[in-house]
Scaffold this active site. Sequence first.
Site, PDB file in Angstrom:
ATOM      1  N   ASP A 100       0.861  -1.183   0.000  1.00 18.61           N
ATOM      2  CA  ASP A 100       0.000   0.000   0.000  1.00 18.61           C
ATOM      3  C   ASP A 100       0.896   1.231   0.000  1.00 18.61           C
ATOM      4  O   ASP A 100       1.511   1.558   1.007  1.00 18.61           O
ATOM      5  CB  ASP A 100      -0.919  -0.006   1.234  1.00 18.61           C
ATOM      6  CG  ASP A 100      -1.831   1.212   1.257  1.00 18.61           C
ATOM      7  OD1 ASP A 100      -1.627   2.134   0.436  1.00 18.61           O
ATOM      8  OD2 ASP A 100      -2.740   1.247   2.108  1.00 18.61           O
ATOM      9  N   HIS A 151      -5.170  11.641  14.108  1.00 19.05           N
ATOM     10  CA  HIS A 151      -6.176  11.690  13.032  1.00 19.05           C
ATOM     11  C   HIS A 151      -7.427  10.882  13.350  1.00 19.05           C
ATOM     12  O   HIS A 151      -8.447  11.024  12.685  1.00 19.05           O
ATOM     13  CB  HIS A 151      -5.596  11.151  11.715  1.00 19.05           C
ATOM     14  CG  HIS A 151      -4.472  11.980  11.177  1.00 19.05           C
ATOM     15  ND1 HIS A 151      -4.618  13.321  10.908  1.00 19.05           N
ATOM     16  CD2 HIS A 151      -3.179  11.665  10.872  1.00 19.05           C
ATOM     17  CE1 HIS A 151      -3.462  13.800  10.453  1.00 19.05           C
ATOM     18  NE2 HIS A 151      -2.573  12.817  10.435  1.00 19.05           N
ATOM     19  N   ASP A 166       3.062  18.116  14.713  1.00 17.04           N
ATOM     20  CA  ASP A 166       3.081  17.227  13.552  1.00 17.04           C
ATOM     21  C   ASP A 166       2.697  18.064  12.321  1.00 17.04           C
ATOM     22  O   ASP A 166       1.988  19.052  12.436  1.00 17.04           O
ATOM     23  CB  ASP A 166       2.049  16.105  13.781  1.00 17.04           C
ATOM     24  CG  ASP A 166       2.080  15.036  12.707  1.00 17.04           C
ATOM     25  OD1 ASP A 166       2.636  13.960  12.977  1.00 17.04           O
ATOM     26  OD2 ASP A 166       1.537  15.269  11.602  1.00 17.04           O
ATOM     27  N   HIS A 206       0.809  17.249   9.902  1.00 16.53           N
ATOM     28  CA  HIS A 206      -0.578  17.047   9.466  1.00 16.53           C
ATOM     29  C   HIS A 206      -1.539  17.648  10.479  1.00 16.53           C
ATOM     30  O   HIS A 206      -1.221  17.728  11.668  1.00 16.53           O
ATOM     31  CB  HIS A 206      -0.878  15.550   9.316  1.00 16.53           C
ATOM     32  CG  HIS A 206      -0.016  14.854   8.316  1.00 16.53           C
ATOM     33  ND1 HIS A 206       1.135  14.185   8.677  1.00 16.53           N
ATOM     34  CD2 HIS A 206      -0.127  14.737   6.964  1.00 16.53           C
ATOM     35  CE1 HIS A 206       1.692  13.676   7.588  1.00 16.53           C
ATOM     36  NE2 HIS A 206       0.950  14.002   6.535  1.00 16.53           N
ATOM     37  N   ASP A 265       7.257  14.910  11.350  1.00 13.77           N
ATOM     38  CA  ASP A 265       7.190  15.029   9.893  1.00 13.77           C
ATOM     39  C   ASP A 265       7.227  16.492   9.445  1.00 13.77           C
ATOM     40  O   ASP A 265       7.208  16.785   8.262  1.00 13.77           O
ATOM     41  CB  ASP A 265       5.955  14.297   9.330  1.00 13.77           C
ATOM     42  CG  ASP A 265       4.735  14.436  10.202  1.00 13.77           C
ATOM     43  OD1 ASP A 265       4.717  15.340  11.078  1.00 13.77           O
ATOM     44  OD2 ASP A 265       3.777  13.654  10.033  1.00 13.77           O
ATOM     45  N   TYR A 311       8.684  10.481   9.271  1.00 19.21           N
ATOM     46  CA  TYR A 311       8.910   9.352   8.367  1.00 19.21           C
ATOM     47  C   TYR A 311      10.280   9.308   7.745  1.00 19.21           C
ATOM     48  O   TYR A 311      10.607   8.370   7.035  1.00 19.21           O
ATOM     49  CB  TYR A 311       7.793   9.341   7.302  1.00 19.21           C
ATOM     50  CG  TYR A 311       6.440   9.364   7.995  1.00 19.21           C
ATOM     51  CD1 TYR A 311       5.952   8.219   8.628  1.00 19.21           C
ATOM     52  CD2 TYR A 311       5.717  10.551   8.121  1.00 19.21           C
ATOM     53  CE1 TYR A 311       4.762   8.248   9.339  1.00 19.21           C
ATOM     54  CE2 TYR A 311       4.521  10.587   8.827  1.00 19.21           C
ATOM     55  CZ  TYR A 311       4.054   9.434   9.434  1.00 19.21           C
ATOM     56  OH  TYR A 311       2.891   9.461  10.153  1.00 19.21           O
TER      57      TYR A 311
END
Length: 668
Positions: free
Chosen positions: A20, A135, A172, A174, A265, A305
Amino acid sequence: MATALIYDGEMTSHKLLWDDPLCKIEVPDRLTVSYEALVRSGLADRCVSIPVREATEDEILLIHREEYLEKVKKTPHMSVEELKDFSLQFDAVYFHPNSYHCAKLAVGASLQLVDHVMLGKVKNGMALVRPPGHHSTHDAACGFCTFNNVAIAAQYAKQTYGLQRVLIVDWDIHHGQGVQYCFEDDPSVLYFSWHRFEHSTFWPNLSESDYNAVGKDQGAGFTVNVPWNKVGMKNSDFLLAFCHVLMPAAYEFCPELVLVSAGFDSGIGDPEGQMRATPDVFAHLTHLLMNLAGGKVCAVLEGGYNLTSLSQSVCQTVQTLLGDPNPRPDNLDSPCKSALESIQCVRWAHKQYWSCFRHAANLPEGQISTKPVGLAKEEEESTVKKAKECVWPEPPKRVAPLVRTAVLLSDDSVCPEGCERLTSSDSPDPDVVNELRENFLKGDGDREALSALTDLITFMEKMEKNEICNGLAVVRDITMAVTCVVQQVTKAPSNRVLVVCVGDGEVPSNITGDGKTLMVQVGCRETKRSDHKSYIPVCLTKGCSDLSGFIQAVFGLLLPMGYEFNPSLLLLVRMPGSDVCDRMWQQLTGLLQSLAKGHMLVLMQAGENSCVSPTASSLLGNPAPPLGRLQAPLPQDVEEIERLRLKLQVDWKLLQNTARDARRSDEV
Ligand code: Q9C
Ligand code: ZN
């Protein structure tokens, strides 16, 4: 008091069992490389290791719906095909037979951390967990997250410890929309997040990630979103978002606990974030938070990451939690125009909720938020590769001097606990002595005055050799002491000294314009104007006694200038008779230690003995006591601070906080 580190290798068993491309970056190695870097650098050993535990169902249900929990509970019994199907109903998520167990450990680790911090067993700490949390929503996994670790921790802390104000800082890259949804109508949780947004063309492509999502009903104003509309944001952009947005609001809010959704990240080299924050900036972000809530800071891992960037940034964060001096914030660029635009928008969107933003500028011209919600843009393979191949120097080792705090006190006063009395040199350099005698004592032989000055010089030398981190000197003549220290420090070609004078009174007038000295005087009652570029009086109506005005000056002027000036020494001067209260003084002492590798010398006047012990406590790294909820600063003080900011931002780019201030050369 100790720093907690929570880690369990068990959480590496959660992994992707099929192909994925969306999920392949969320790998078990993220945890192991971070932990191994902490072990290798000796940081893990210095922390108190606390075991993880599984969260109970009731704890998970603090945030999640029963139906969702029941679904996740079935995953350990599913085949790979079934897990794949199950995962597909969510956005960017994978499940493994051990995911449920790991997700319970991730929540449990976060709660262990909160318990240890709240019960005073440790001062602060970090939990290295997988899967991440921010999230996930009450009824869905999302973006690699199963249970919302930090949201559960906040709700748990409120319930278990009766907290009324919890701050969540989501650094983060995001948007932690899951956290936002949990608390959007809850004024007891202030949620701050910055995130790659690109006018909502970046995942998760939500209009509610924009700056105008401020919370709802009772919770209006308690969601603070800083959307980054471009990639490539740098240290200065991130630091400015803290100085000009988060920190003023956080001090006004006065949290009892700080939770950090610590995703890395946003760091350089990250394929998702595409930003350029170097690992050392996380030391500064962490440090800025450590005087809130009496130092109760719990960092919980989210994303990150690029394994190199991630592990270096984790080390910087933990080392700062441990109290080691920060690295110098080298090479800060001008903030970029897009970042300033975002900062201006957030400040504007929040002006009705926070008095620190009441006088914020209007929205930038050519409104930036009205663009339609875009479609997900496919990230080009090449940009991702470029980020991964990005190189940056390994952060230099941060060495804490053997002596944290040295004091120079009269012989009859007691040395504060934990500090070391500076022993005067028996045979001071005769040249130095002669110079001092000539310069300061007009040749006459006041032995006591002379030895006080030689002691100060010894102090400076030991700090320069990194034998001492910081210190405190009680002197008879403050003006003379400042002059002497400045003269001594600026002898070396690469040295720079930032002198922060707190309170009224005449400051030394011999500050030269050679750029090696910058003097800021805060709190002087009578309005002074200075055309001298190196002397900046910040005059507040009530002197140092008004906390709100003072805090506004600290984050709006002093810290940004301090970061940009990047001194090798900080000289903090308590002017005689200054009416600064102990709390404000300790906050200032704590915050300014982020500069100059923590090399700070505090000067105070003989006779002001009551502030010796609070000062020593802050120098030793103890968190300052909270200031309480702040009132609105006086309008005339806000005006004065803004007048100064506008005038000074021509020379000091980190004072910019609106798009029209922008002029980084890389912008067109
Ligand atoms: N092209 C955390 O950092 N990416 N989650 C979706 C975008 C999902 C990130 C695809 C990123 C999830 C905790
Ligand atoms: Zn992330």
